[in-house]
Structure formats: structure tokens, C-alpha cells
Write an enzyme that holds these catalytic residues in place. Structure first.
Site, PDB file in Angstrom:
ATOM      1  N   THR A  70       0.556  -1.131  -0.099  1.00  0.00           N
ATOM      2  CA  THR A  70      -0.202  -0.162  -0.376  1.00  0.00           C
ATOM      3  C   THR A  70       1.407   1.501   0.195  1.00  0.00           C
ATOM      4  O   THR A  70       2.185   1.072   0.760  1.00  0.00           O
ATOM      5  CB  THR A  70      -0.933   0.020   1.513  1.00  0.00           C
ATOM      6  N   ASP A  71       0.344   2.455  -0.713  1.00  0.00           N
ATOM      7  CA  ASP A  71       1.226   3.284  -0.525  1.00  0.00           C
ATOM      8  C   ASP A  71       0.835   4.362   0.768  1.00  0.00           C
ATOM      9  O   ASP A  71       1.953   4.850   1.438  1.00  0.00           O
ATOM     10  CB  ASP A  71       0.575   5.057  -1.446  1.00  0.00           C
ATOM     11  N   GLU A  72      -0.178   3.596   1.919  1.00  0.00           N
ATOM     12  CA  GLU A  72       0.405   3.880   3.015  1.00  0.00           C
ATOM     13  C   GLU A  72       1.500   3.862   4.117  1.00  0.00           C
ATOM     14  O   GLU A  72       2.130   4.664   4.968  1.00  0.00           O
ATOM     15  CB  GLU A  72      -1.119   3.425   3.993  1.00  0.00           C
ATOM     16  N   TYR A  83      -1.924  -0.655  11.416  1.00  0.00           N
ATOM     17  CA  TYR A  83      -1.867  -0.886   9.493  1.00  0.00           C
ATOM     18  C   TYR A  83      -0.641  -1.158   8.996  1.00  0.00           C
ATOM     19  O   TYR A  83       0.139  -1.884   8.446  1.00  0.00           O
ATOM     20  CB  TYR A  83      -3.358  -0.632   9.247  1.00  0.00           C
ATOM     21  N   LYS A  99       2.163  -2.778   7.314  1.00  0.00           N
ATOM     22  CA  LYS A  99       2.174  -3.331   5.796  1.00  0.00           C
ATOM     23  C   LYS A  99       4.366  -3.121   5.345  1.00  0.00           C
ATOM     24  O   LYS A  99       4.829  -3.939   4.547  1.00  0.00           O
ATOM     25  CB  LYS A  99       1.642  -2.688   4.877  1.00  0.00           C
TER      26      LYS A  99
HETATM   27  P1  NAD Z   1      -9.757  -7.689   2.225  1.00  0.00           P
HETATM   28  O1  NAD Z   1      -9.398  -7.030   3.956  1.00  0.00           O
HETATM   29  O2  NAD Z   1     -10.709  -6.972   1.690  1.00  0.00           O
HETATM   30  O3  NAD Z   1      -9.256  -9.162   2.020  1.00  0.00           O
HETATM   31  C1  NAD Z   1      -8.226  -9.571   3.098  1.00  0.00           C
HETATM   32  C2  NAD Z   1      -8.204 -11.262   2.438  1.00  0.00           C
HETATM   33  O4  NAD Z   1      -7.572 -11.482   2.856  1.00  0.00           O
HETATM   34  C3  NAD Z   1      -9.770 -11.734   2.896  1.00  0.00           C
HETATM   35  O5  NAD Z   1     -10.572 -12.756   1.960  1.00  0.00           O
HETATM   36  C4  NAD Z   1      -9.239 -12.514   3.985  1.00  0.00           C
HETATM   37  O6  NAD Z   1     -10.060 -13.834   4.292  1.00  0.00           O
HETATM   38  C5  NAD Z   1      -7.025 -13.141   3.850  1.00  0.00           C
HETATM   39  N1  NAD Z   1      -6.840 -13.045   5.244  1.00  0.00           N
HETATM   40  C6  NAD Z   1      -7.290 -12.602   5.992  1.00  0.00           C
HETATM   41  N2  NAD Z   1      -6.176 -12.980   7.249  1.00  0.00           N
HETATM   42  C7  NAD Z   1      -5.370 -13.903   6.456  1.00  0.00           C
HETATM   43  C8  NAD Z   1      -4.452 -15.265   6.946  1.00  0.00           C
HETATM   44  N3  NAD Z   1      -4.158 -15.171   7.930  1.00  0.00           N
HETATM   45  N4  NAD Z   1      -4.833 -16.499   6.213  1.00  0.00           N
HETATM   46  C9  NAD Z   1      -5.314 -16.349   4.862  1.00  0.00           C
HETATM   47  N5  NAD Z   1      -5.681 -15.428   4.130  1.00  0.00           N
HETATM   48  C10 NAD Z   1      -5.796 -14.354   4.918  1.00  0.00           C
HETATM   49  O7  NAD Z   1      -8.319  -6.586   1.942  1.00  0.00           O
HETATM   50  P2  NAD Z   1      -7.830  -5.427   0.259  1.00  0.00           P
HETATM   51  O8  NAD Z   1      -8.845  -4.397   0.527  1.00  0.00           O
HETATM   52  O9  NAD Z   1      -8.612  -6.905  -1.153  1.00  0.00           O
HETATM   53  O10 NAD Z   1      -6.693  -5.698   0.472  1.00  0.00           O
HETATM   54  C11 NAD Z   1      -6.187  -6.857  -0.328  1.00  0.00           C
HETATM   55  C12 NAD Z   1      -4.301  -6.572  -0.062  1.00  0.00           C
HETATM   56  O11 NAD Z   1      -4.559  -4.825  -1.083  1.00  0.00           O
HETATM   57  C13 NAD Z   1      -3.408  -5.912   1.516  1.00  0.00           C
HETATM   58  O12 NAD Z   1      -2.952  -6.833   2.100  1.00  0.00           O
HETATM   59  C14 NAD Z   1      -4.285  -4.701   1.350  1.00  0.00           C
HETATM   60  O13 NAD Z   1      -2.642  -4.199   2.394  1.00  0.00           O
HETATM   61  C15 NAD Z   1      -2.985  -4.503   0.126  1.00  0.00           C
HETATM   62  N6  NAD Z   1      -3.486  -2.767  -0.144  1.00  0.00           N
HETATM   63  C16 NAD Z   1      -5.570  -2.880  -0.682  1.00  0.00           C
HETATM   64  C17 NAD Z   1      -5.494  -2.021  -0.332  1.00  0.00           C
HETATM   65  C18 NAD Z   1      -7.315  -0.594  -0.659  1.00  0.00           C
HETATM   66  O14 NAD Z   1      -7.502  -0.108  -0.859  1.00  0.00           O
HETATM   67  N7  NAD Z   1      -8.185  -1.934  -0.046  1.00  0.00           N
HETATM   68  C19 NAD Z   1      -4.928  -1.147  -1.099  1.00  0.00           C
HETATM   69  C20 NAD Z   1      -3.432  -1.509  -0.874  1.00  0.00           C
HETATM   70  C21 NAD Z   1      -3.101  -1.759  -0.990  1.00  0.00           C
HETATM   71  P1  TYD Z   2     -10.533   3.850   4.792  1.00  0.00           P
HETATM   72  O1  TYD Z   2     -11.412   3.448   3.474  1.00  0.00           O
HETATM   73  O2  TYD Z   2     -10.845   3.510   5.933  1.00  0.00           O
HETATM   74  O3  TYD Z   2      -9.130   3.916   3.778  1.00  0.00           O
HETATM   75  P2  TYD Z   2      -8.385   4.219   4.741  1.00  0.00           P
HETATM   76  O4  TYD Z   2      -7.914   4.918   5.604  1.00  0.00           O
HETATM   77  O5  TYD Z   2      -6.896   2.930   4.240  1.00  0.00           O
HETATM   78  O6  TYD Z   2      -7.347   5.201   3.544  1.00  0.00           O
HETATM   79  O7  TYD Z   2     -10.667   6.147   4.395  1.00  0.00           O
HETATM   80  C1  TYD Z   2     -10.440   6.407   3.783  1.00  0.00           C
HETATM   81  C2  TYD Z   2     -10.442   7.773   4.252  1.00  0.00           C
HETATM   82  O8  TYD Z   2     -12.031   7.665   4.437  1.00  0.00           O
HETATM   83  C3  TYD Z   2      -9.798   8.043   5.798  1.00  0.00           C
HETATM   84  O9  TYD Z   2      -8.809   9.542   5.184  1.00  0.00           O
HETATM   85  C4  TYD Z   2     -10.666   8.209   6.364  1.00  0.00           C
HETATM   86  C5  TYD Z   2     -11.906   8.191   5.796  1.00  0.00           C
HETATM   87  N1  TYD Z   2     -12.957   7.832   6.747  1.00  0.00           N
HETATM   88  C6  TYD Z   2     -14.176   8.490   7.242  1.00  0.00           C
HETATM   89  O10 TYD Z   2     -14.242   9.758   7.358  1.00  0.00           O
HETATM   90  N2  TYD Z   2     -15.282   8.522   7.376  1.00  0.00           N
HETATM   91  C7  TYD Z   2     -15.354   6.889   7.874  1.00  0.00           C
HETATM   92  O11 TYD Z   2     -16.113   5.853   8.406  1.00  0.00           O
HETATM   93  C8  TYD Z   2     -14.164   6.423   7.147  1.00  0.00           C
HETATM   94  C9  TYD Z   2     -13.937   4.551   7.046  1.00  0.00           C
HETATM   95  C10 TYD Z   2     -13.438   5.967   6.884  1.00  0.00           C
END
Ligand code: NAD
Ligand code: TYD
Length: 350
Positions: free
Chosen positions: A131-133, A156, A160
Site C-alpha cells: 500500500t502507499d500508506e 496497519y 505493511k
Molecule cells: P480485504 O480485507 O478485503 O481482504 C483480505 C483477504 O485476506 C480476506 O479474504 C481475508 O479472509 C484474507 N486473510 C486475512 N488473514 C488471512 C490469513 N491469516 N490467512 C489467509 N487469508 C487471510 O483486503 P483488500 O482491501 O482486498 O486488500 C488486499 C491487499 O491489498 C492487502 O495486502 C492490502 O494491504 C493491499 N492494499 C489494499 C488497498 C485498498 O485500498 N483496499 C490498497 C493498496 C493495497
Molecule cells: P478508508 O476507506 O478506511 O481507507 P484508508 O484509511 O486506508 O485510507 O478511509 C478513507 C478515508 O475516509 C480516510 O481519510 C478516513 C476517512 N473515513 C471517514 O471519514 N469516515 C469513515 O467512516 C471511514 C471508514 C473513513
């Protein structure tokens, strides 16, 4: 014939990656390893579950011997590692879960890969999705590049960042063929309604308050999930070993501005008078350690591997709202917890 392990394939982004690989590469055997935590939902994959090149494996990446035995049995050629705990707010209330899953889980996969691929690294690939975070927060100006120093602020992002360091260390120390990408915030179908966009869509549906953290001035850079999956495909196949690629859509939105657009689209789609949903906006206490701004410079990926986002945000948000409104059963199943019974229905008891 290639065997690819995709971890976290029942989650939001993972399910789009699994779908893309299963449909696009009929000659690959795609193994989806997922623990099915609250965020894992096999109903995300009903359209591919019967395909002969798709295999679901219920399991936990934090279980070292299970992971090792799976690698030994299946002899994977490649790994695309998405499994993680992914929600910042949950990491604030339960950081340990993030250390165990995101750090130890990743190290277990790395250990299995390095042991079983030793001396046979040619053609293998360990691709870690991040992630970019990890880069921390930006002020008003600038963007994250691949050279930006790590500076995570939430449990988090710290977990990562740690997993990214382990992946690079295994590349340097053991010659493991690793590659990493760091992507900005994703949005689109199948996202668990704890993240901003699906949570607010669901709340608007039921006229529930929209909890905006702080003053709503934080900025996020949003990418449509299928564009992320397409970038993962390109990087997995064409990125050189040891490299990092940033993925993002040059699509920055201040939270409150994005929420207003979302409210307007929801009013339109639900046939409500414009302004109805905005009345649900409620400012609440800010998230602790809330990063002010994320913005990704993805020019390396665009220049070197020819990827670019396919959708403008206005189009993406319309598609997203339409998906949630035409899949209200999915949303209801997820919010009621019914989706967790799907595994038993499909595969018998756990
Ligand atoms: P998500 O929370 O929707 O899905 C995570 C999946 O991992 C789930 O299916 C869960 O059951 C599985 N999982 C969790 N713990 C596990 C374990 N111990 N063993 C096996 N499986 C397990 O997450 P997402 O939003 O789809 O993100 C997927 C990846 O992409 C993550 O690594 C996250 O850090 C990265 N990412 C997410 C975003 C975003 O905006 N959502 C952006 C950049 C990177
Ligand atoms: P989120 O979807 O949790 O992603 P991330 O924290 O990984 O960027 O949140 C996106 C943005 O929205 C973040 O600045 C937090 C804000 N946010 C709210 O203002 N209210 C909410 O209920 C949630 C879940 C997020």
C-alpha cells in the site's frame, strides 16, 4: 502449465485478481488460499468457482507448517500475496492481529518459497501487494515515488511496511525473486462495507448518518479495483525482479468532496431529490494518527510497463454505485453475516 498461488483471493482486491487470472490464463492453475476472515467472502467468486483452473484452499498464512506443506504439495511457480488485515480503524483497536497476519504470515510464505525454490529460482516469482500508506503522509504538495522513505503512522501501515522490508530482505539475502507494488486507495465492487465508499453507500441506502472523520479534509488518491488488478497482471508478468512499482490513478479527492459526489450519485440512482443524502453527513471525532494526504506518482509503471488506468473517477463511482445497488443481496449478506455460511453450503463444514 503454471501453478500460481494467490493469497487473500476471497477478499476485495484478491477476488478481482483471481477472476482476471482464471479467465485470462486458461493454462494457469490458480490456487486461492484464504482463511475466510470477516473480510473473505467466497460469494465474490461465484462466477469462477466451477472453472477447472480454479482451486480454493481454506487455510491460514500464519500457520507455518500448513503453509510449508501446501508449497511442498503444490510446487507453485509463483505467488501473488494479498492476504492481510487491511482496515486502519481495526488496526488501531487490535494491532497484534496485524503483526501476526501481515508480518508473520508474509514471512511464513517467504520461508516456504525460499526453501522450495532454492536453486530453482529461474522463472519463479514472489509478488507482494502493498500500500502507499507505508510512505506516511504528504502535506499540500508532492507525491509518493518509489524512492520516498517509509514513514508509517498506523499499526496497519507499520505492519505493511515491515512486511515490505522482509520481502526485500529475502530478495537481497537469499536471492528470492521478489517484486513489490504499492497502490493507493481502491474502490469498486465487492469491497467490505467498513471502508469509506461502501460504508457510505450502505448507510445512504438506510438513511443512516455518514460519519466523516475530523473536518473531512484528508485527501486520498482513488483507483478503480479492476485497474489495480490489471496493474498486478502487468507487473507479475513483466516487472523485473527486485523492483518496486507504485500504482495510482492521479485521482486525488478531499474526503468531503468525494462524499458529496457520492451523495449526489446516490440521490440520482435512488430517485431522491438532490441534497437528500448530504443531510446525512455527520462530523465525528477524527481517527487517531490520521494521515492528511496520499498521492501516488505511478509514472514508472506507466513508462516502463505501459500500464495506465482505464477509468475516470466519475465513471468509476457511477459503476460502483450501480454495482452495490444491483447487488443489494450481497450487501445485505455481508452486513448481516450470512455470507459466512456460504463456505459450508459450497464445501461442507470447516
Ligand atoms: P480485504 O480485507 O478485503 O481482504 C483480505 C483477504 O485476506 C480476506 O479474504 C481475508 O479472509 C484474507 N486473510 C486475512 N488473514 C488471512 C490469513 N491469516 N490467512 C489467509 N487469508 C487471510 O483486503 P483488500 O482491501 O482486498 O486488500 C488486499 C491487499 O491489498 C492487502 O495486502 C492490502 O494491504 C493491499 N492494499 C489494499 C488497498 C485498498 O485500498 N483496499 C490498497 C493498496 C493495497
Ligand atoms: P478508508 O476507506 O478506511 O481507507 P484508508 O484509511 O486506508 O485510507 O478511509 C478513507 C478515508 O475516509 C480516510 O481519510 C478516513 C476517512 N473515513 C471517514 O471519514 N469516515 C469513515 O467512516 C471511514 C471508514 C473513513
Amino acid at each position: 502449465m503454471k501453478k500460481i498461488l494467490i493469497t487473500g483471493g476471497a477478499g476485495f482486491i484478491g477476488s478481482h485478481v483471481v477472476r482476471l487470472f482464471v479467465n485470462k490464463y486458461a493454462d494457469y492453475q490458480v490456487y486461492n488460499l484464504d482463511k475466510l476472515t470477516y473480510a473473505g467472502n467466497l460469494e465474490n467468486l461465484t462466477d469462477v468457482e466451477q472453472k477447472s483452473n480454479y482451486h480454493f484452499v481454506l487455510g491460514d498464512i500464519t500457520n507455518e507448517s500448513f503453509v510449508f506443506e501446501l508449497f511442498q504439495k503444490e510446487q507453485f511457480d509463483g505467488v501473488i500475496h494479498l492476504a492481510a488485515e487491511s482496515h486502519v480503524d481495526r488496526s488501531i483497536t487490535d494491532p497484534n492481529e496485524f503483526v501476526v497476519t501481515n508480518v508473520l504470515g508474509t514471512v511464513n510464505l517467504l520461508n516456504a518459497a525460499r526453501t522450495l525454490w532454492k536453486g530453482k529460482e529461474e522463472g519463479k516469482r514472489f509478488y507482494h501487494i502493498s500500500t502507499d500508506e507505508v510512505y506516511g503522509t504528504l502535506g499540500e504538495e508532492g507525491m509518493f515515488t518509489e524512492e520516498t522513505s517509509y514513514d508509517p503512522h498506523s499499526p496497519y501501515s507499520a505492519s505493511k511496511a515491515s512486511s515490505d522490508h522482509f520481502v526485500r530482505a529475502y530478495g537481497d539475502t537469499y536471492g528470492l525473486p521478489v517484486i513489490i507494488s504499492n497502490c493507493s486507495n481502491n474502490y469498486g465492487p465487492n469491497q467490505f462495507p467498513e471502508k469509506l465508499i461502501p460504508l457510505f453507500i450502505n448507510n445512504i441506502r438506510y438513511n443512516k448518518p455518514l460519519p466523516v472523520y475530523g473536518k473531512g479534509v484528508n485527501v486520498r488518491d482513488w483507483l478503480y479495483v479492476e485497474d489495480h488488478a490489471a496493474a498486478i497482471d502487468v507487473i507479475y508478468h513483466n516487472g523485473p525482479n527486485g523492483e518496486t512499482f507504485n500504482i495510482g490513478g492521479h485521482n486525488e479527492w478531499k474526503n468531503i468532496d468525494l462524499i458529496r459526489v457520492l451523495c449526489k450519485v446516490m440521490d440520482d440512482k435512488l430517485g431522491r431529490e438532490t441534497g437528500t443524502s448530504e443531510k446525512l453527513i455527520t462530523y465525528v471525532t477524527d481517527r487517531a494518527g490520521h494521515d492528511l494526504r496520499y498521492a501516488i506518482d505511478s509514472s514508472k509503471l506507466q513508462r516502463e510497463l505501459g500500464w495506465k488506468p482505464s477509468l475516470q473517477f466519475e465513471e468509476g463511482i457511477e459503476k460502483t454505485v450501480e454495482w452495490y445497488l444491483s447487488n443489494q443481496k450481497w450487501l445485505d449478506g455481508v452486513t448481516s453475516g450470512n455470507y459466512q455460511k456460504y463456505y459450508e453450503k459450497m464445501y461442507g463444514s470447516r
